[in-house]
Design an enzyme around this catalytic site. Structure first.
Site, PDB file in Angstrom:
ATOM      1  N   ASP A   1      58.020 -87.515   6.997  1.00  0.00           N
ATOM      2  CA  ASP A   1      58.353 -86.418   7.903  1.00  0.00           C
ATOM      3  C   ASP A   1      58.023 -85.140   7.140  1.00  0.00           C
ATOM      4  O   ASP A   1      58.736 -84.754   6.215  1.00  0.00           O
ATOM      5  CB  ASP A   1      59.856 -86.462   8.253  1.00  0.00           C
TER       6      ASP A   1
ATOM      7  N   ILE B   1      58.033 -81.962   7.846  1.00  0.00           N
ATOM      8  CA  ILE B   1      59.186 -81.055   7.913  1.00  0.00           C
ATOM      9  C   ILE B   1      60.206 -81.705   8.828  1.00  0.00           C
ATOM     10  O   ILE B   1      59.960 -81.879  10.020  1.00  0.00           O
ATOM     11  CB  ILE B   1      58.850 -79.667   8.514  1.00  0.00           C
ATOM     12  N   ASP B   2      61.316 -82.076   8.259  1.00  0.00           N
ATOM     13  CA  ASP B   2      62.418 -82.572   9.083  1.00  0.00           C
ATOM     14  C   ASP B   2      63.382 -81.400   9.253  1.00  0.00           C
ATOM     15  O   ASP B   2      63.651 -80.673   8.296  1.00  0.00           O
ATOM     16  CB  ASP B   2      63.099 -83.745   8.378  1.00  0.00           C
TER      17      ASP B   2
ATOM     18  N   GLU C   1      54.886 -88.371  11.063  1.00  0.00           N
ATOM     19  CA  GLU C   1      55.310 -87.843  12.361  1.00  0.00           C
ATOM     20  C   GLU C   1      54.153 -87.189  13.132  1.00  0.00           C
ATOM     21  O   GLU C   1      54.073 -87.307  14.350  1.00  0.00           O
ATOM     22  CB  GLU C   1      56.434 -86.808  12.183  1.00  0.00           C
TER      23      GLU C   1
ATOM     24  N   THR D   1      62.892 -79.026  11.914  1.00  0.00           N
ATOM     25  CA  THR D   1      61.978 -77.914  12.227  1.00  0.00           C
ATOM     26  C   THR D   1      62.743 -76.661  12.678  1.00  0.00           C
ATOM     27  O   THR D   1      62.371 -75.554  12.336  1.00  0.00           O
ATOM     28  CB  THR D   1      60.992 -78.324  13.336  1.00  0.00           C
TER      29      THR D   1
ATOM     30  N   ASP E   1      62.685 -90.054  10.148  1.00  0.00           N
ATOM     31  CA  ASP E   1      63.892 -89.214  10.162  1.00  0.00           C
ATOM     32  C   ASP E   1      65.023 -89.811   9.316  1.00  0.00           C
ATOM     33  O   ASP E   1      66.057 -89.165   9.148  1.00  0.00           O
ATOM     34  CB  ASP E   1      64.395 -89.019  11.590  1.00  0.00           C
TER      35      ASP E   1
ATOM     36  N   ASP F   1      53.995 -78.056   9.459  1.00  0.00           N
ATOM     37  CA  ASP F   1      54.055 -79.509   9.673  1.00  0.00           C
ATOM     38  C   ASP F   1      52.717 -80.172   9.336  1.00  0.00           C
ATOM     39  O   ASP F   1      52.656 -81.138   8.577  1.00  0.00           O
ATOM     40  CB  ASP F   1      54.336 -79.835  11.152  1.00  0.00           C
TER      41      ASP F   1
END
Ligand SMILES: Nc1ncnc2c1ncn2[C@@H]1O[C@H](COP(=O)(O)OS(=O)(=O)O)[C@@H](OP(=O)(O)O)[C@H]1O
Ligand SMILES: [Mg+2]
Ligand SMILES: [Mg+2]
Ligand SMILES: [Mg+2]
Length: 366
Positions: free
Chosen positions: A155, A157-158, A99, A160, A304, A76
């Site tokens: 984001d 890493i969306d 994020e 996770t 998101d 992330d």
């Protein structure tokens, strides 16, 4: 998309004769957000590579227990640093709503994590970055957002949880101008190129600019070939497939199932992590994305949904909340004016929203 040789030629001739005409001609002849589009693709590709490297090196390492969440944290932070430093280089005045922030990487407590992040980021950037530069790049994501001017939302890493399971996740970047999403890029490293061949080639990047349609291309490929995508042509919801979150804590599976029942859907839902759900609807692998809220208090975050929102619209679909209201990206870091999310092709969208309303009305009466 790129300027033709002829266009280049006529531009320079006009410039030679009259600078004013040249400027006007130039501004209408290059595609809207052309540079932003190219930079966003590059940033998402680099960050996707970082995530894949983390997965290979850390998540699959035998020493890593299943409960250890540190790999995803490293990925992330590293992905956010990579994207933000690329954006800063090309668009130094553009703020970012990201994020993550660097709090957990600071001081002695954050040293171990920080060293891993510094190491990873430096495998992905053109110029080596110091640890301070990396923390600063991550914190370029602290912007508050809002209704005026330009800002990006990221984001890194969306999904996770999907990432940790080796399933679907996405690197999601969108550009918001005056409160509306104008450009979105979704990097989906584990998404099959061809859904009918799930064990075949993986790695899809979707990109959309307002008014220019939506496209997919192979992620991390030397070819820049782009293929236009569009939502499914199914017009009878009985024939539809819907997708939803894997985690029951992120979307109300029983409400989603009731809506599907009203719509006459008999096929099982496709459960998929991340904004890959938007990608699946945008290229017609599924017809509907349902994200019914689990709690009254959870507020969706702009990172998101930003990229997925424009990819769906440009592919011929619509996105709204459970009340049928468009997602309002002008409110800051969250979608505070909306509740839940529904996406579908334009032709079936109103029918889907009506089923959502019916389900919620019934629920409020019992
Ligand atoms: N309660 C609740 N309701 C709705 N959404 C929530 C909730 N809690 C978290 N989140 C956000 O869900 C993001 C992941 O959504 P997904 O659709 O990928 O969920 S799932 O992984 O398939 O379960 C996830 O994004 P990432 O943190 O980037 O993975 C969260 O921002
Ligand atoms: Mg997310
Ligand atoms: Mg995330
Ligand atoms: Mg998160």
């Amino acid at each position: 998309r790129a300027l033709s040789v002829k266009q280049h030629r006529s531009m320079s001739q006009l410039k030679y004769k009259n600078t004013f005409i040249y400027t006007r001609f130039y501004s209408t002849s290059i595609a809207y957000l052309e540079k932003e589009r190219a930079v966003a693709i590059k940033a998402v590709e680099r960050a996707s590579r970082v995530c894949q490297a983390v997965f290979k090196r850390l998540v699959t390492e035998e020493t890593m227990t299943k409960k250890d969440k540190s790999p995803v944290t490293v990925a992330d932070f590293s992905a956010q640093a990579v994207v933000n430093s690329i954006l800063e280089n090309d668009f130094p005045d553009d703020p970012v709503v990201g994020e993550e922030d660097s709090k957990d990487l600071q001081g002695e407590e954050g040293r171990v994590l920080r060293e891993k992040v510094v190491d990873l980021v430096n495998t992905a950037t053109e110029h080596p970055m110091s640890s301070d530069e990396i923390l600063r790049a991550i914190d370029r994501g602290l912007y508050a957002g809002g209704s005026t001017g330009r800002h990006w939302t990221l984001d890194p890493i969306d999904g996770t949880k999907g990432f940790l399971r080796g399933e679907q996740f996405a690197v999601c970047l969108a550009l918001i101008i005056d409160g509306r999403v104008r450009l979105g890029v979704l990097g989906c490293p584990n998404l099959p190129w061809d859904m009918s061949n799930p064990d075949g080639e993986r790695g899809v990047l979707m990109v959309a600019v307002e008014g220019q349609g939506a496209f997919q291309r192979k992620l991390n490929s030397s070819s820049n070939e782009e293929v236009p995508i569009s939502v499914s042509s199914v017009i009878d919801t009985k024939d539809a497939v819907f997708c939803e979150s894997v985690e029951a804590g992120h979307s109300n599976h029983s409400d989603n199932a009731n809506i599907a029942k009203i719509l006459g859907i008999s096929k099982p839902s496709v459960r998929m992590d991340s904004q890959c759900k938007y990608a699946a609807v945008a290229r017609g692998n599924a017809e509907i994305y349902l994200r019914l809220p689990v709690s009254d208090t959870y507020v969706e975050k702009i990172w998101d949904h930003g990229a997925g929102n424009i990819v769906i619209h440009e592919a011929g679909g619509r996105v709204a909340d459970i009340h049928g209201k468009s997602l309002d990206f002008s409110r800051g870091r969250t979608l505070s004016a909306n509740q839940g999310v529904v996406a579908a092709g334009a032709q079936i969208f109103d029918t889907v929203i009506a089923a959502v309303q019916e389900t919620l009305k019934y629920k409020s009466q019992i």
